[in-house]
Design an enzyme around this catalytic site. Structure first.
Site, mmCIF file in Angstrom:
data_model
loop_
_atom_site.group_PDB
_atom_site.id
_atom_site.type_symbol
_atom_site.label_atom_id
_atom_site.label_comp_id
_atom_site.label_asym_id
_atom_site.label_seq_id
_atom_site.Cartn_x
_atom_site.Cartn_y
_atom_site.Cartn_z
ATOM 1 N N CYS A 112 -10.005 -5.362 0.055
ATOM 2 C CA CYS A 112 -11.171 -4.471 0.144
ATOM 3 C C CYS A 112 -12.043 -4.629 -1.101
ATOM 4 O O CYS A 112 -11.656 -5.247 -2.097
ATOM 5 C CB CYS A 112 -10.717 -3.016 0.311
ATOM 6 S SG CYS A 112 -10.181 -2.226 -1.218
ATOM 7 N N CYS A 137 -10.575 -3.453 -4.464
ATOM 8 C CA CYS A 137 -9.589 -4.391 -5.015
ATOM 9 C C CYS A 137 -10.257 -5.641 -5.570
ATOM 10 O O CYS A 137 -9.813 -6.195 -6.575
ATOM 11 C CB CYS A 137 -8.559 -4.748 -3.950
ATOM 12 S SG CYS A 137 -7.475 -3.351 -3.559
ATOM 13 N N ASN A 166 0.845 -1.198 0.000
ATOM 14 C CA ASN A 166 0.000 0.000 0.000
ATOM 15 C C ASN A 166 0.878 1.245 0.000
ATOM 16 O O ASN A 166 1.965 1.271 0.599
ATOM 17 C CB ASN A 166 -1.020 0.005 1.149
ATOM 18 C CG ASN A 166 -0.418 -0.167 2.534
ATOM 19 O OD1 ASN A 166 0.620 -0.797 2.690
ATOM 20 N ND2 ASN A 166 -1.070 0.392 3.529
ATOM 21 N N ILE A 167 0.408 2.243 -0.718
ATOM 22 C CA ILE A 167 1.146 3.498 -0.892
ATOM 23 C C ILE A 167 0.179 4.632 -0.573
ATOM 24 O O ILE A 167 -0.754 4.884 -1.355
ATOM 25 C CB ILE A 167 1.688 3.629 -2.329
ATOM 26 C CG1 ILE A 167 2.558 2.417 -2.693
ATOM 27 C CG2 ILE A 167 2.486 4.930 -2.474
ATOM 28 C CD1 ILE A 167 2.901 2.315 -4.171
ATOM 29 N N GLU A 168 0.367 5.258 0.577
ATOM 30 C CA GLU A 168 -0.576 6.282 1.013
ATOM 31 C C GLU A 168 -0.167 7.669 0.531
ATOM 32 O O GLU A 168 0.945 7.863 0.009
ATOM 33 C CB GLU A 168 -0.703 6.226 2.541
ATOM 34 C CG GLU A 168 -1.278 4.877 2.976
ATOM 35 C CD GLU A 168 -1.540 4.779 4.468
ATOM 36 O OE1 GLU A 168 -1.059 5.639 5.245
ATOM 37 O OE2 GLU A 168 -2.243 3.815 4.852
ATOM 38 N N CYS A 202 -4.080 0.576 -2.578
ATOM 39 C CA CYS A 202 -3.950 -0.667 -1.805
ATOM 40 C C CYS A 202 -2.845 -1.557 -2.389
ATOM 41 O O CYS A 202 -2.532 -1.489 -3.590
ATOM 42 C CB CYS A 202 -5.252 -1.452 -1.845
ATOM 43 S SG CYS A 202 -6.604 -0.733 -0.912
ATOM 44 N N GLU A 228 -2.966 -4.717 -3.050
ATOM 45 C CA GLU A 228 -3.467 -5.643 -4.073
ATOM 46 C C GLU A 228 -3.494 -4.995 -5.448
ATOM 47 O O GLU A 228 -3.120 -5.606 -6.450
ATOM 48 C CB GLU A 228 -4.890 -6.109 -3.712
ATOM 49 C CG GLU A 228 -4.975 -6.885 -2.418
ATOM 50 C CD GLU A 228 -5.223 -6.004 -1.196
ATOM 51 O OE1 GLU A 228 -4.704 -4.856 -1.160
ATOM 52 O OE2 GLU A 228 -5.906 -6.460 -0.275
HETATM 53 N N1 THU Z 1 -5.302 -1.483 2.440
HETATM 54 C C1 THU Z 1 -4.736 -2.313 1.519
HETATM 55 O O1 THU Z 1 -3.597 -2.110 1.076
HETATM 56 N N2 THU Z 1 -5.466 -3.372 1.087
HETATM 57 C C2 THU Z 1 -6.742 -3.650 1.485
HETATM 58 O O2 THU Z 1 -7.374 -4.571 0.960
HETATM 59 C C3 THU Z 1 -7.362 -2.860 2.533
HETATM 60 C C4 THU Z 1 -6.624 -1.655 2.980
HETATM 61 C C5 THU Z 1 -4.520 -0.335 2.898
HETATM 62 C C6 THU Z 1 -5.069 0.996 2.455
HETATM 63 C C7 THU Z 1 -4.527 1.915 3.516
HETATM 64 O O3 THU Z 1 -3.221 2.324 3.117
HETATM 65 C C8 THU Z 1 -4.419 1.059 4.753
HETATM 66 O O4 THU Z 1 -4.521 -0.288 4.312
HETATM 67 C C9 THU Z 1 -5.496 1.330 5.777
HETATM 68 O O5 THU Z 1 -6.748 1.255 5.228
#
Ligand code: THU
Length: 131
Positions: free
Chosen positions: A87, A90, A43-45, A54, A56
């Site tokens: 999620c 994804c 994940n890259i915020e 996300c 995935e």
């Molecule tokens: N996140 C994912 O990378 N994959 C998921 O299926 C659910 C959530 C990440 C997004 C965000 O950076 C962090 O988890 C918190 O929601």
């Protein structure tokens, strides 16, 4: 051929590259292609939260951008001590390229996992074939 431990290990390694300064929740994913190639993602915020991606979809988009479109399985590992499902966004993204029998390994840490399928997690996926 699916080597579950290998795929989970790759997802766990990817988790360590996560950029998650806002949630503090690191996620790693590993996507197995039909020819055996594995693509990983984290994940890259972003300071503008909805811009975040996300793990995935990072893995999926990396694979597609490298010319791969046929996939067999996905492993997801997070900082949570519980099994980590992809999620809804994804799931829909995966449904563009993966059928209902596509395998998803929802991992708890790097050792135990629950195995399910995309069809179970996303029945009635939206498709342009519906239009
Ligand atoms: N996140 C994912 O990378 N994959 C998921 O299926 C659910 C959530 C990440 C997004 C965000 O950076 C962090 O988890 C918190 O929601």
């Amino acid at each position: 051929m699916l080597d579950t431990q290998n795929l989970i290990h790759a997802a766990d390694q990817a988790r360590q590259k996560a950029y998650a300064p806002y949630s503090g929740f690191r996620v790693g994913a590993a996507l197995l292609c039909r020819d055996g190639t594995v693509f990983t993602g984290c994940n890259i915020e972003n300071a503008s939260y909805p811009v975040s991606n996300c793990a995935e979809r990072t893995a999926l988009f990396t694979a597609v951008s490298e010319g791969y479109r046929e996939f067999e399985a996905l492993a997801v590992v997070s900082d949570s001590g519980d099994f980590t499902p992809p999620c809804g966004v994804c799931r829909q993204a995966l449904s563009e390229f993966c059928g209902s029998d596509f395998i998803i390994l929802m991992c708890s840490g790097s050792l135990s996992y629950r195995q399910t399928t995309l069809g179970t997690l996303l029945p009635f996926a939206f498709s342009l074939q519906l239009m």
